[in-house]
Each structure stands twice: as C-alpha cells, then as structure tokens.
Design a protein around this motif. Structure first.
Motif, PDB file in Angstrom:
ATOM      1  N   UNK A 106      -3.600   0.232  -3.044  1.00 57.09           N
ATOM      2  CA  UNK A 106      -3.392  -0.954  -2.059  1.00 57.09           C
ATOM      3  C   UNK A 106      -3.596  -2.014  -3.084  1.00 57.09           C
ATOM      4  N   UNK A 107      -2.762  -3.144  -2.986  1.00 51.76           N
ATOM      5  CA  UNK A 107      -2.684  -4.369  -3.416  1.00 51.76           C
ATOM      6  C   UNK A 107      -2.859  -5.285  -2.380  1.00 51.76           C
TER       7      UNK A 107
ATOM      8  N   UNK B 267      -6.936  -2.000  -4.907  1.00 51.87           N
ATOM      9  CA  UNK B 267      -7.865  -0.645  -4.556  1.00 51.87           C
ATOM     10  C   UNK B 267      -7.252   0.626  -4.775  1.00 51.87           C
ATOM     11  N   UNK B 268      -7.810   1.218  -5.764  1.00 45.12           N
ATOM     12  CA  UNK B 268      -7.439   2.643  -5.703  1.00 45.12           C
ATOM     13  C   UNK B 268      -8.249   3.690  -5.387  1.00 45.12           C
ATOM     14  N   UNK B 269      -7.996   4.619  -4.565  1.00 44.16           N
ATOM     15  CA  UNK B 269      -8.930   5.698  -4.002  1.00 44.16           C
ATOM     16  C   UNK B 269      -8.347   6.905  -4.392  1.00 44.16           C
ATOM     17  N   UNK B 270      -9.122   7.971  -4.874  1.00 41.44           N
ATOM     18  CA  UNK B 270      -8.605   9.262  -5.246  1.00 41.44           C
ATOM     19  C   UNK B 270      -9.750  10.172  -5.409  1.00 41.44           C
ATOM     20  N   UNK B 271      -9.355  11.130  -6.242  1.00 36.11           N
ATOM     21  CA  UNK B 271     -10.533  12.243  -6.534  1.00 36.11           C
ATOM     22  C   UNK B 271     -11.668  11.738  -7.331  1.00 36.11           C
ATOM     23  N   UNK B 272     -11.578  10.613  -7.968  1.00 36.88           N
ATOM     24  CA  UNK B 272     -12.667  10.002  -8.624  1.00 36.88           C
ATOM     25  C   UNK B 272     -13.319   8.934  -7.733  1.00 36.88           C
TER      26      UNK B 272
ATOM     27  N   UNK C 283       0.822  -1.229  -0.021  1.00 43.35           N
ATOM     28  CA  UNK C 283       0.055   0.053   0.037  1.00 43.35           C
ATOM     29  C   UNK C 283       0.983   1.228  -0.037  1.00 43.35           C
ATOM     30  N   UNK C 284       0.351   2.222  -0.863  1.00 37.49           N
ATOM     31  CA  UNK C 284       1.268   3.493  -0.811  1.00 37.49           C
ATOM     32  C   UNK C 284       0.253   4.689  -1.016  1.00 37.49           C
TER      33      UNK C 284
END
Length: 261
Positions: free
Chosen positions: A214-215, A221-226, A205-206
């Motif tokens: 995170x893998x 799993x990718x979290x962001x502005x979208x 995770x980074x």
C-alpha cells in the motif's frame, strides 16, 4: 463486453479463459483480479474524470494499466463476468464508518453472481480494498473462512445484509438490483465533497501472494511473510514506487489538494 475485450482483460489479470462459468473459475478470477489490479483513488487527485461506463472502466484497467475504487473495479469486473457467462447483479451498499455510522446511499458497489454450475449465488467484491480474497456465499449466514479473515453475512431487520469481517461490520448491502448509472451521483460526491474520505486521502493498494502493498501519499507499507515494513519515501522515489509495486506509470505525483480548493 465482447469476446476480444474479455480476452484482453483475462490476459491483463493473468487468468486463462475459463471453460465454464463455475465456482472454481470464479474464485480464480476474483483472486487474480486483486493480485494485479490495485484499489486506488489517484484519478481524484490527478484531476481526471471517472466516467461510469463499462467500456471506459475496462479501457482504464486493461489499456491504461490502472486500478480504481469500487464503482470502477466492480463495475468492470462485473462486465467481465457477464461476458464469461455468469449472471451478474449490481448491488448498492453503505460503508460503516467511525462509531458505526453508515455512509451515503450508493456508497459502495458489490456484485451478486450466479454461476452456471448451480453453485452460489456468490457475493463478489474486488473493489473494497482489504476484503475477502475469494467470493462469499451470498445465502450463507454462518462463518466463512478466507485468507483475509472470517466473514459473515447477517440479516438486518430491514431486509438488508451486513457484511462482517472478524465480527467488524464492513458495509450494509441492499438486495435490490441496480444499474451502473445509479452510482453516478455518489461517485461524483466521493470525488468532490470535502466530507469524502477519498477526497481527503490518497491511496493505492494491491493484494500480493503473501500479503499486501500500500502506498498512502508517500508512506509505503509492505506486509508479507517477513512481517510489516513501513517507510516514508522521498519525493524522487514516489513515481518509481507506483511503477514497481503497481505497474502504474505516471508523469507526475498525485497529491491531495486543499479541501477548500
């Protein structure tokens, strides 16, 4: 850590060498480290040793382009800060688990950092996965706002400090200074015990500029502005995901071994 290794470390995390060991510079180092160096436990599932020696930790992060878990990340980061002129104290903590149950002694390693500008002292922690982006004031007992949430350090009757994020206890921090070697026994337990969550699961995770990637096993799993995006990767995409999202180049996929193995 000598000056050349410190410069290589700084180049790796993309932070210029600070002109002074001050609070603003510590914030930049703390954030820059998390944006580049992932929290991961891949070594456990690749059959690799985790030697708790500063030079070995720096070699893994800087030369091999890897990350690690708390002992490795905060152990190496503490060495970098000391080389840059900060006064660094290693401290042991116990992580809160399900039902408020505390983990074993030396469950976590965090850093108390004194800056040359007289600010702080600071609680620095780049090795707890999702945690504060910036150092926390060690002696403050009020709310401390951070992009990751609202943090508080609360005194316990025994004289320890509970670190809370959004009122949820994260870990209980002892105040006694420790040495890196003090964490070796619990590091071995984390790597080998069927009761250790690091032994039971696989994570990389980074922090990113607008969220986190995170893998976990083959779940990306990718979290962001979208918002939040999650998908299961087919086997042939896993190594590419480590490379593309974490700059980690592997020759085989790490996998959780059976707990009785």
């Amino acid at each position: 850590m000598d000056s050349l290794r410190a410069d290589a470390y700084l180049q790796h995390i993309g932070v210029p060498r600070p002109g002074t060991a001050g609070a603003a510079e510590l914030r930049a180092l703390h954030l820059g480290h998390q944006l580049v160096v992932p929290f991961e436990n891949l070594s456990i599932h690749l059959g690799q040793d985790v030697p708790l020696r500063e030079e070995a930790l720096v070699e893994k992060i800087v030369d091999a382009g890897r990350g690690g878990f708390c002992y490795e990340l905060n152990g190496a980061f503490g060495g970098l800060l000391a080389a840059l002129g900060y006064e660094v104290t290693l401290m042991a903590a116990r992580v809160f688990g399900e039902g408020g149950r505390l983990g074993p002694p030396y469950d976590h390693l965090a850093l108390r950092v004194a800056a040359a500008d007289g600010s702080g002292p600071w609680l620095a922690d780049v090795g707890f996965g999702r945690h504060s982006h910036f150092p926390l004031l060690f002696d403050s007992r009020g709310e401390q706002s951070d992009p990751a949430g609202v943090f508080r350090l609360v005194e316990t009757p025994e004289g320890d400090l509970d670190v809370l994020r959004d009122d949820a206890p994260q870990y209980r921090l002892e105040r006694r200074p420790r040495q890196l070697a003090d964490f070796e026994a619990t590091c071995w337990w984390q790597r080998t015990s069927p009761k250790s969550h690091f032994r039971q699961s696989l994570v990389c995770s980074r922090l990113t500029e607008d969220g986190r990637v995170t893998l976990s096993g083959r779940t990306l799993v990718v979290t962001g502005s979208d918002g939040r995006q999650e998908r299961e990767l087919p086997e042939h995409e896993v190594l590419d995901a480590y490379r593309d999202h974490f700059s980690i180049v592997l020759d085989r996929e790490p996998q959780v071994a059976p707990l009785d193995a």
